[in-house]
Scaffold this active site. Structure first.
Site, mmCIF file in Angstrom:
data_model
loop_
_atom_site.group_PDB
_atom_site.id
_atom_site.type_symbol
_atom_site.label_atom_id
_atom_site.label_comp_id
_atom_site.label_asym_id
_atom_site.label_seq_id
_atom_site.Cartn_x
_atom_site.Cartn_y
_atom_site.Cartn_z
ATOM 1 N N ARG A 33 48.700 34.721 34.239
ATOM 2 C CA ARG A 33 47.533 35.737 33.640
ATOM 3 C C ARG A 33 46.211 34.725 33.264
ATOM 4 N NH1 ARG A 33 49.788 38.950 28.475
ATOM 5 N NH2 ARG A 33 51.276 39.520 30.090
ATOM 6 N N HIS A 79 49.219 44.801 41.177
ATOM 7 C CA HIS A 79 48.906 44.385 39.952
ATOM 8 C C HIS A 79 49.398 45.574 38.998
ATOM 9 C CE1 HIS A 79 47.409 41.651 36.920
ATOM 10 N NE2 HIS A 79 46.685 42.193 36.080
ATOM 11 N N TYR A 124 32.632 56.397 37.665
ATOM 12 C CA TYR A 124 31.102 56.580 37.814
ATOM 13 C C TYR A 124 30.573 55.603 38.547
ATOM 14 C CZ TYR A 124 31.527 59.901 34.087
ATOM 15 O OH TYR A 124 31.562 61.049 33.346
#
Length: 748
Positions: A33, A79, A124
């Site tokens: 991580r 993931h 967007y």
């Protein structure tokens, strides 16, 4: 009842279980991580985003695709975590102000330096890979890396990416794991490649040698790095330390224009910090500030000084010290090595380990290519046998029941070769095709020989790695953005620096209350005082001068004049600011420059001349300056003008009406002490409380001395004072009847 038997239950101490669980979690956070891997410089989520975009065909030549499409693919295949965290990692790799060499090419609102997290939602924005991502993915399918199953075993993903450059240094990384963190700054491509080549040529090179190539970090902004080279060398040797970056400014038409800010510094926050200081009146030399940043000038902050007399360099030094115009970046070169262990490494250690990885990748790529060449040559060998015996081959295929077995038996072909012959199309039987096959065979044989030479020689392998690094530098290299310069340390304004040079009158009352009025015109005796209180003494000076208060024990206290309350009110008690000895009171005030001289005297008849600068102290309990005998008190000080003391006189008077005038030059100049006798006050009379010196003041040849007694006063001009002139320490002469009960002396 449950079917679970006692022997099916593992019993371990709680401490052992929690320790194991914590360590497992810690290693997961560290390896999967928070920390980047030295091989490709990426954290797992970044690696998966880049790989998923490559699998979707979103290279730098493709059309932009919605970010939600990429994030969905990453979450669904590789993931299984939160979409917002994944998208934020993707955005970070697309921001040119965050990554020195962005790996994602974004279209839409991807945040701004003012607020990096102001990006639009992933539905967007659109994205594709940048050209730099090719340096990570180009060799992925060439046998260079190991593939591991994804989280649900439905597909495979690369354990690492075959990076052609040490991205762990190029883009840097930050992260917080369990018990450790990483802070790796970005660097310049050309400098890093040059250092890699130097290390390949000289494996025993040290940090000082590599620093002829890598001067220091290279942030995405053009702010100056001001850390000395010796400190940067120490950082690269130990893997820990810090560097400082400072904003760049220039002067335009009397204004200060800031054109570059340190990495990850918000222009809006800088303006807010400066505005707060202006509001707090800590920047009186600034009158305005503006943000004129636009598309052509991404950073343009304008500061407007009060006048052309403002020292802009000194002003910027203060702002560097007190705002984010100068920032310090912590460096902690902590990363996961090829042994999958986290470790803080030196610059040499990082580059050596990455070059080891790069040589492994190139070796695997060449071995993979060699394997493919051998497979193709094997097939070509079979095809050429077929072309040499084309008629017999055609007969066997047409007439034999099992042509494959017959071909393999007659021409000693392998199964793969036989299948290749059987898969030939009729148009491939032309003579021209045979020529093409022979040409291909020759080319592959030549390539095979070259690869075998490289694989058989470490020197040739290093040469190939160097050539490939130089080719990358030729295509992607750029100039350093963050210049390294020598600079003086930033110094903030002190309280004295910020003081204006305005006239001010400080008023002290009998009860020890102080206040200040602007200008020198006001009459302090006309001010309103608290009940039972009255005017004691006033001092006129400037707001940037030294202000001294004197207590009855002869201790001096100082403060900055502008901090006193306005004379419109009744002031504040000095006991709230200072801690004078019990039983004392404040008797006087004086103001002037550090070299200003004042007359200090006690009612025992002793005194001397001292300088204000020697009475300054930070101690709230004051500084012992005048030694006062038991039962005595200090008298209000008298400030001397800057004129020659040869023309000045000391006038001292006792409460028995005796006045003595003598030359000021007869008094010594001391830093502290009892002083010399001004007027002869008999010791026995003083101890008995029968006589004491009431006042002492300094006057010039042109001054008049006023003797105040109740409501009456006696004006003594210079010629009148001749009757009272005598040697220092004499008894003096009696004042006229009616003025022997003296209250105070004043000079006009």
């Amino acid at each position: 009842m449950s079917d679970i038997q006692d022997n099916d239950i593992e019993r371990i101490p709680l401490a052992t279980y929690t320790e194991r669980a914590y360590l497992d979690y810690s290693m997961y956070v560290i390896n999967d991580r928070a920390l980047p891997h030295i091989a490709d410089g990426l954290k797992p989520v970044q690696r998966r985003i880049i790989y998923a975009m490559g699998e979707l065909g979103l290279n730098n030549q493709a059309k932009f695709a919605k970010s939600a499409r990429t994030v969905g693919d990453v979450l669904g295949k590789f993931h299984p975590h939160g979409d917002s965290a994944c998208y934020e990692a993707m955005v970070h790799m697309a921001q040119p102000f965050s990554f020195r060499y962005p790996l994602v090419d974004g279209q839409g609102n991807w945040g701004a330096p003012d607020d990096p997290k102001s990006f639009a939602a992933m539905r967007y924005t659109e994205a594709r890979l940048s050209p730099f991502a090719d340096l990570l993915l180009a060799e992925t399918r060439q046998g260079t890396v190991d593939y591991i199953p994804n989280f649900d075993g439905t597909t495979d993903e690369p354990r690492l990416l075959p990076a052609q450059l040490p991205f762990v240094l190029l883009n840097g990384s930050t992260g917080i794991a369990v018990g450790m963190a990483t802070d790796i700054p970005p660097h310049n491509i050309n400098e890093v490649i040059s250092a890699c080549i130097h290390l390949l040529d000289s494996p025993r090179a040290k940090v000082v040698d590599l620093m002829t190539h890598i001067k220091g970090p290279d942030f995405p902004t053009e702010a100056h790095i001001i850390t000395p080279p010796e400190e940067i060398r120490e950082v690269y040797e130990t893997g820990r330390g810090s560097v400082k970056a400072r904003a760049v400014y220039q002067k335009e038409a009397g204004e200060i224009v800031i054109t570059a800010l340190p990495h990850q510094t918000s222009p809006a926050k800088v303006l807010e910090q400066i505005a707060q200081q202006m509001h707090a009146k800590k920047l009186p030399m600034l009158v305005d500030l503006r943000d004129e940043s636009d598309h052509e000038n991404p950073t343009r902050l304008v500061l407007v000084p009060k006048s052309n007399r403002v020292d802009c360099d000194r002003l910027m030094s203060h702002l560097y010290s007190s705002t984010d115009l100068e920032r310090s970046y912590r460096i902690n070169l902590n990363l996961i090595g090829l042994d999958n262990r986290p470790q803080v490494k030196s610059l040499v250690g990082i580059l050596k380990e990455w070059l080891t990885y790069r040589q492994q990748v190139v070796t695997r790529r060449l071995s993979y290519r060699l394997e493919k060449i051998n497979e193709r040559l094997h097939i070509l060998e079979g095809l050429l046998i077929a072309y040499l015996n084309i008629d017999e081959v055609i007969r066997i295929i047409r007439e034999e029941d099992e042509p494959k077995k017959e071909l393999m038996k007659k021409y000693k072909l392998s199964d793969i070769q036989a299948n290749a012959i059987l898969d030939l199309r009729l148009r491939q039987l032309a003579k021209l095709e045979e020529i093409k096959l022979k040409t291909e065979q020759d080319e592959l044989s030549t390539e095979k020989a070259g690869i075998e030479k490289i694989l058989g020689s470490k020197a040739r392998l290093k040469t190939l790695v160097k050539k490939e690094l130089l080719a990358v530098a030729e295509e992607f290299g750029d100039e350093r953005r963050s210049p390294l310069i020598e600079a003086d340390e930033a110094v903030a304004y002190s309280d004295e620096d910020l003081l204006t040079n305005d006239p001010i009158t400080v008023v002290l009352s009998e009860k020890g209350w102080a206040r200040a009025a602007k200008g020198h015109e006001m009459d302090p005796q006309e001010l309103n005082y608290r009940g039972g209180d009255s005017f004691a003494q006033a001092a006129r000076g400037r707001t940037n001068e030294t202000l001294i208060f004197l207590d009855s024990a002869g201790r001096a206290y100082n403060m900055t004049p502008h901090t006193l309350p306005s004379a419109r009110g009744q002031g504040e008690p000095l006991t709230g600011r200072f801690k004078p000895p019990a039983g004392t009171r404040f008797v006087g005030v004086a103001m002037g420059g550090a070299d200003t001289r004042i007359l200090l005297a006690s009612n025992a008849g002793f005194g001397f001349v001292g300088r204000l600068g020697e009475m300054v102290t930070k101690n709230k309990a004051g500084k012992a300056v005048l030694s006062v005998p038991a039962g005595g008190e200090a008298l209000p000080p008298s400030v001397l003008s800057d004129e020659d003391i040869a023309t000045h006189w000391v006038a001292s008077v006792t409460d028995q009406g005796r006045l003595l005038v003598f030359p000021l030059r007869d008094l010594p100049e001391l830093s502290r002490g009892k002083g010399n006798k001004l007027i002869n006050v008999p010791t026995a009379a003083f101890k008995a409380g029968e006589e004491k010196m009431l006042a002492a003041t300094v006057l010039g040849d042109e001054d008049d001395l006023l003797v105040h007694a109740g409501q009456r006063h006696l004006r003594l001009k210079h010629k009148d004072l001749e009757n009272y002139v005598g040697e220092r320490a004499r008894r003096g002469r009696k004042l006229p009847r009616g003025f022997q009960k003296v209250d105070r002396l004043s000079v006009e």
